[in-house]
Scaffold this motif. Structure first.
Motif: not given
Length: 1210
Positions: A954, A989, A982-983, A947-948, A991, A950-951, A906
């Motif tokens: 997304p 980013e 975590y995202s 969460g990671k 996201i 999602a980066l 990520s």
């Protein structure tokens, strides 16, 4: 013997000769001030009566000395004698001769000021208060009698201010004092107000309500004389200042009254308006009752804006839009012929309005954007105020607006069109235009104020004057050149110039260097050292065509020894900048200038500045020729490494590093050896920052001089042993750890150093000592250094090391666990940096360690597998996913391996595409299957992975997570909220755009019925507030009340567990409350303009200050922060905050408490004392009787006083 001496003195004091009496009284004062003095019972009455007699002495000198004798006498005689003295003095005050009344009054005040014991204070209060009240009530308010009444009120005020809380007759006193508010004498009314204000903090809520309603009743009487009305308004203001937030419930009846008096007062009654706005009440309400005044803020703001330009006797017809160029003379004439009228008091109203606006700005950060839209244009317009004192208040109010903008928007971007920074940017042209007019005024005070505004403007908006600097240059020139300019004005102008130069592009001010260089260089020769110092700082930003005069001006100051330290330091810094920037144009001058800088290194006062100066010169891209001084400089710097001064050692290491990089070839081998020997003593975990600098210098020397064998040998013999001790430290991290890795990489590449020997020494460092095994952090540090060492040594050495590590893992002997642990960590670190697919079956060898009986080996194997996969994703990631599918028992460890892969990818954008193309679908299916897991550890790993990812993806992840916010399983909802946490990372980013519209769905889980879900939502909010505050700002009005609700102790979450012989109380809501307070702490840093501190402090923070240890600690931090950023909100409720803090600092653990509990209690006390130190710095905190008593308690308790002193010096 001593008493006999006193008897002789007392006899002389009653003699006829006034000189004898004076000398005897002076001798008595000396005796009384002696620590050993003690009067016996027979001497006491004689002593007190003689001193009282001397108070009436015909000679003023003698009676003055007698008053001084009272201060020590109060502490040396019995309480009954002191009470007797006060009674006699009170009788003299009420019934004595006129000429002795003043002395009796001063004497009484002296005695009251010196009383320290509660018992004596009570006796004096019981004895004195009724007599003084009687004096106030019975004496007629005419001529001399009015003076007696004023003296009585004055002394009663002192008495009540110090000991009002000890009195039992509050109602009787209040009734008597309130009746005096209708007195015909202004002085009596004024003293009565002061007296009631002293009594007010001690009044019960009922009596306070009685006092307020009585004053309000008088105010409602429209037939009252205007001076009586003004008195009552002042009374309201004094009450609110005295009791702070306690006045809040009475605002509903007072504020509308005051506003109506303001708007309906006759044109001639400016004082009434002034009292209403500032001296009386509205300003006080804003500062001291910020929570209860909220409904009236709009009305008060409109009122203040109306009256800030209230000037009925003067019509300003100046055309605001006329160009100012070339109008200096006209402006001077205009300011000279301004309208003046000694009887015009409208300026008081304008000043009061400005202060009222200032109070709104300071106390209501959430109204800042509104202030820019409504108040800012008005304030800029009023810069042309004709009354100078009012103009200063207008400037100060505008400066407060700028400061509050800086506080509230720190770290935020100004893209948002409703943000205060953006709104301020739009006003900059108007500010500059208006300030330019003020800079052409004759008044020095006005010009100083104008520069203060400009300074604050540049601090808050660093690049805002790029288009306007040219228009300000004439004002700067005039301030520096005008013969009438004071030092203060020159300093302000120079500071402003320096700030502009430091914060703007050079192209902004280059066109004006010709105009500015003359005045600045002239100021360098100014007689006042502060002007010289500022001029030197301003001349630091140079321009080549003028380098000759600038150099000569600075050299004149640099060479002069007989001048202030500040000037010396500025001259050294400026010369280093001139040489580093224009050294190529100053080749002839350097032999004269550089030896002076070397000489300044020998002077202890200028040593540090001179060291930093050589660092600046060494870093110059011009490679300045230092051959004439280099050896001397290096030997001096080497000696400085032994000095105790930490700042000097730090600066020296930095300077030596720069010198080695630029002039390494000119420094002798013996000098290097000496430096290396000194560096070895600086490498320790006691000071990691110093260690990092020392190791970096070591690396620079090795890289620069790696062909010299002596250097490598010296490093190996002197520095390496220290490095191997350091690497075993559990404290090693950050910059120091990175420097240590670089050190081993440099050492293996330098001459005469064996890779195998270094590897052996690192592996040996990991062996457990007799006292036990190494900390996890130390093993991780060693593994990182092994990995870096292998990569620096080349592929062959790296391959042989990996085979050796594989061999360790294949060895099944039970005694080998420490080695296996280390081998796994090393493989992980090497695998993350290098593809290990050439080493057959390495993944299977690692995964076999999952069977180990030792938890640390399982964890290390999980870490190693994940990091090896990072090195070759296409080979090892399918293996991990397959294992997760097929190995149920190993799932937790395999998920950790997967987490290592995802977290690393990520961050790495090249790896993101590799991961995204092939595996996302499979990984997501796997992760979502585990969101309901009963194991919290599994859920946390899954959340971090989601969460990671999602980066990376997304568009796919956010809708999937959003869908699961309505899952019936609480564990799933909590996992989703943690995944969002975590995202949200600090760096921008892709996201962010998607998250902006969707984040409210996730954060509204704070309303969830499950406490674990609520805590997860609070943690997500906290992370968003820290990393991306703009994501949540619009949601805060809805979120804050919900967040505050999580700080409250909820009885339904407290349960009692029966453990047989005893019962244990478990508070399931503790972690949630702690997280909520920590979230508020973060919001105060990033979203202060959205938080209304007043509604949070009481009741939520107040409750937290009396909560569990884990909750108190963040509450103390919040209180310190609020005391710094929103002092008025804290001051308003300071009295109520004292009790929980006092309980904390006086709390003692039980007698059978273990060491951990004792240490925790000590930490809590120190934390509370830090909060108290912050509160003590608030201007006005000493008005709180309770806080004052708390400070006295701390200073009188030796253990607390010592801790408090230690905390303040941190």
């Amino acid at each position: 013997m001593a008493n006999l001496n006193i008897t002789n003195i007392l006899e002389k004091m009653t003699g006829k000769d006034k000189d004898y009496r004076y000398m005897a009284t002076s001798d008595l004062l000396s005796e009384l001030n002696k620590e050993a003095f003690k009067a016996d019972q027979d001497l006491e009455p004689k002593l007190t009566s003689t001193v009282l007699q001397q108070l009436e002495d015909a000679s003023g000198d003698v009676s003055g000395l007698a008053v001084k004798c009272l201060a020590p006498l109060v502490k040396k005689v019995g309480e009954e004698r002191v009470v007797e003295m006060t009674n006699k003095l009170c009788d003299k005050l009420l019934n004595g001769k006129d000429q002795h009344r003043d002395t009796a009054s001063i004497a009484l005040k002296t005695i009251i000021a010196e009383v320290t014991t509660t018992a004596l204070a009570e006796k004096i209060l019981i004895s004195l208060a009724p007599q003084l009240i009687n004096g106030v009530n019975t004496v007629k308010c005419v001529g001399k009698n009015a003076e007696i009444k004023c003296e009585c009120l004055d002394i009663l005020g002192d008495l009540l201010h110090r000991f009002g809380n000890l009195s039992k007759d509050h109602e009787y006193m209040l009734t008597a004092l309130l009746s005096q508010l209708s007195s015909t004498q202004a002085s009596v009314r004024k003293k009565s107000i002061s007296c009631i204000a002293s009594l007010a903090p001690s009044l019960s809520d009922d009596l306070l309500a009685k006092a307020t309603s009585q004053v309000v009743l008088l105010l409602k009487n429209k037939s009252s004389k205007s001076e009586i009305t003004r008195t009552n308004i002042q009374m309201i203001g004094s009450l609110s200042r005295s009791v702070g937030y306690r006045f809040g419930p009475h605002l509903a009846e007072t504020v509308p009254l005051l506003i109506s008096y303001c708007t309906n007062a006759s044109e001639n009654d400016e004082e009434l308006r002034e009292y209403s706005l500032q001296a009386g009440a509205l300003e006080s309400f804003m500062l001291r009752c910020p929570r209860d005044i909220s409904p009236y803020c709009e009305g008060i703001l409109n009122l203040a804006l109306t009256y800030v330009s209230y000037d009925p006797n003067f019509t300003d017809c100046m055309d605001e839009d006329t160009d100012e160029e070339g109008q200096d003379e006209e402006d001077d004439d205009e300011s000279a012929n301004e309208y003046t009228d000694d009887e015009d008091a409208s300026w008081k109203v304008r000043r009061a309005s400005a202060k009222c606006l200032s109070a709104i700005i300071v106390s209501r950060p959430e109204m800042l954007s509104k202030m820019y839209l409504e108040a800012c244009p008005k304030l800029i317009e009023r810069f042309r105020e004709r009354e100078e004192n009012v103009k200063m208040d207008i400037f100060n109010t505008f400066i407060e607006l700028l400061r509050q903008t800086g506080n509230v928007t720190k770290g935020q971007s100004d893209i948002d069109e409703s943000s205060p920074r953006w709104l301020l940017k739009q006003e900059v042209p108007k500010v500059v235009k208006s300030i330019n007019k003020q800079l052409r005024e004759k008044s020095i005070k006005t010009k100083v104020g104008a520069f203060s505004v400009l300074k604050e403007l540049v601090v808050v908006l660093p690049d805002c004057l790029a288009d306007h600097f040219g228009s300000l240059v004439p004002g700067i020139e005039k301030a520096l050149n005008d013969k009438s300019s004071t030092s203060n004005l020159k300093i302000e102008a120079l500071v402003f110039t320096r700030l502009v130069m430091a914060s703007h592009s050079p192209s902004v001010f280059h066109p004006y260097i010709k105009a500015l260089s003359g005045p600045i260089l002239l100021a360098i020769g100014d007689r006042y050292y502060k002007v010289t110092a500022e001029a030197l700082r301003a001349s630091s930003v140079n321009f080549r065509p003028y380098i000759g005069p600038i150099y000569n001006a600075i050299l004149g100051r640099l060479a002069n020894q007989d001048q202030d330290q500040e000037v010396k330091e500025c001259a050294i810094s400026c010369m280093s900048l001139v040489v580093s920037t224009f050294g190529d144009s100053l080749q002839r001058e350097l032999p004269a200038c550089l030896p002076i800088l070397v000489d300044r290194m020998g002077n202890e006062i200028t040593r540090l500045t001179a060291v930093k100066a050589f660092s600046v010169i060494a870093n110059s891209p011009l490679r300045i020729d230092l051959s004439c001084v280099l050896d001397h400089v290096v030997s001096e710097l080497t000696a400085f490494l032994r000095k105790a001064n930490r700042a000097l050692r730090q600066a020296t290491l930095g300077t030596l590093n720069s010198l080695v990089v630029t002039y390494g070839g000119q420094i002798g081998s013996s000098s290097y050896e000496t430096i290396i020997a000194e560096l070895s003593s600086l490498i320790s975990d006691m000071d990691l920052h110093m260690t990092a600098l020392a190791l970096e210098l070591c690396c620079t020397i090795m890289v620069d001089r790696k062909s010299i064998q002596n250097v490598g040998l010296a490093v190996r013999n002197k520095v390496l042993p220290q490095a191997l001790v350091l690497i075993r430290s559990a404290l090693l991290q950050g910059q120091a750890l990175q420097a240590l890795q670089k050190f081993f990489a440099s050492l293996v590449q330098s001459a005469n150093t064996s890779f195998d020997a270094l590897l052996d020494s690192l592996i040996s460092a990991a062996k457990p000592s007799q006292s036990g095994g190494l900390a996890k952090q130390a093993l991780s540090s060693i593994a990182k250094c092994v990995a870096v060492l292998c990569l620096a040594a080349g592929d062959q050495k790296c391959a042989s090391t990996i085979e050796m590590l594989k061999g360790i893992l294949k060895d099944d002997s039970a005694t080998n666990s420490a080695k296996q642990h280390m081998a796994l960590l090393c493989l992980g670190e090497i695998g993350r940096r290098k593809d290990l697919s050439n080493h057959v079956q390495i993944e299977n060898i690692v995964i076999e360690s999952f069977q180990s009986p030792f938890e640390e080996i399982k964890s290390a194997a999980s870490y190693a597998l994940g990091n090896i996969a990072v090195g070759n994703l296409s080979k090892y990631l399918p293996f991990i996913l397959d294992q997760i599918d097929n190995q149920q028992k190993k799932q937790y460890l395999l998920l950790h391996s997967l987490k290592e892969v995802i977290v690393r990818q990520s961050v790495d954008h090249t790896g993101q595409s590799e991961l995204k193309d092939s595996y996302i679908e499979k990984i997501l299916a796997l992760l979502f299957n585990h969101t309901e897991s009963e194991e919290e550890g599994v859920r946390n790993v899954v959340a971090e992975c989601l969460g990671k990812i999602a980066l990376i993806e997304p568009e796919k992840l956010i809708p999937a997570l959003k869908e699961r916010t309505s899952s019936p399983a609480a564990n799933t909802r909590a996992t989703v909220a943690i995944a969002i946490k975590y995202s949200i990372v600090e760096r921008p980013e892709k996201i962010d755009d998607i998250m902006y519209s969707e984040i409210s769905t996730f954060l509204m889980l704070i309303k969830d019925s499950d406490r674990h879900v609520r805590r997860a939502a609070v943690l997500a909010l906290s992370t968003a507030a820290h990393n991306k505050p703009n994501l949540i700002k619009a949601l805060l009005p809805e979120l804050l009340p919900l967040l505050y609700d999580q700080t409250v102790v909820k009885q339904e979450l407290i349960r009692t567990v029966d453990l047989g012989p005893f019962k244990h109380v478990v508070d399931d809501g503790l972690e949630l409350r702690k997280a909520a307070f920590e979230c508020v702490d973060t919001l105060l840093d990033s979203c202060l303009d959205q938080v209304n501190p007043s509604s949070f402090i009481v009741p939520f923070l107040l409750s937290g200050l009396g909560d569990h240890y884990d909750v108190k600690m963040p509450c103390h931090l919040i209180l310190s922060k609020l005391a710094d950023k929103c002092p008025s909100a804290v001051l308003a409720v300071l009295d109520s905050l004292v009790e929980p803090i006092e309980k904390t600092i006086t709390h003692k653990p039980k007698g059978d408490a273990v060491k951990q509990e004792v240490d925790r209690n000590e930490d809590m006390i120190r934390s509370a004392l830090r909060a108290i130190a912050s509160l003590s710095r608030i201007s006005g905190s000493d008005y709180s009787i309770r806080f004052k008593n708390l400070m006295n308690k701390i200073s009188s308790t030796s253990t607390l006083a010592e801790k408090y002193s230690s905390v303040r010096s941190e």
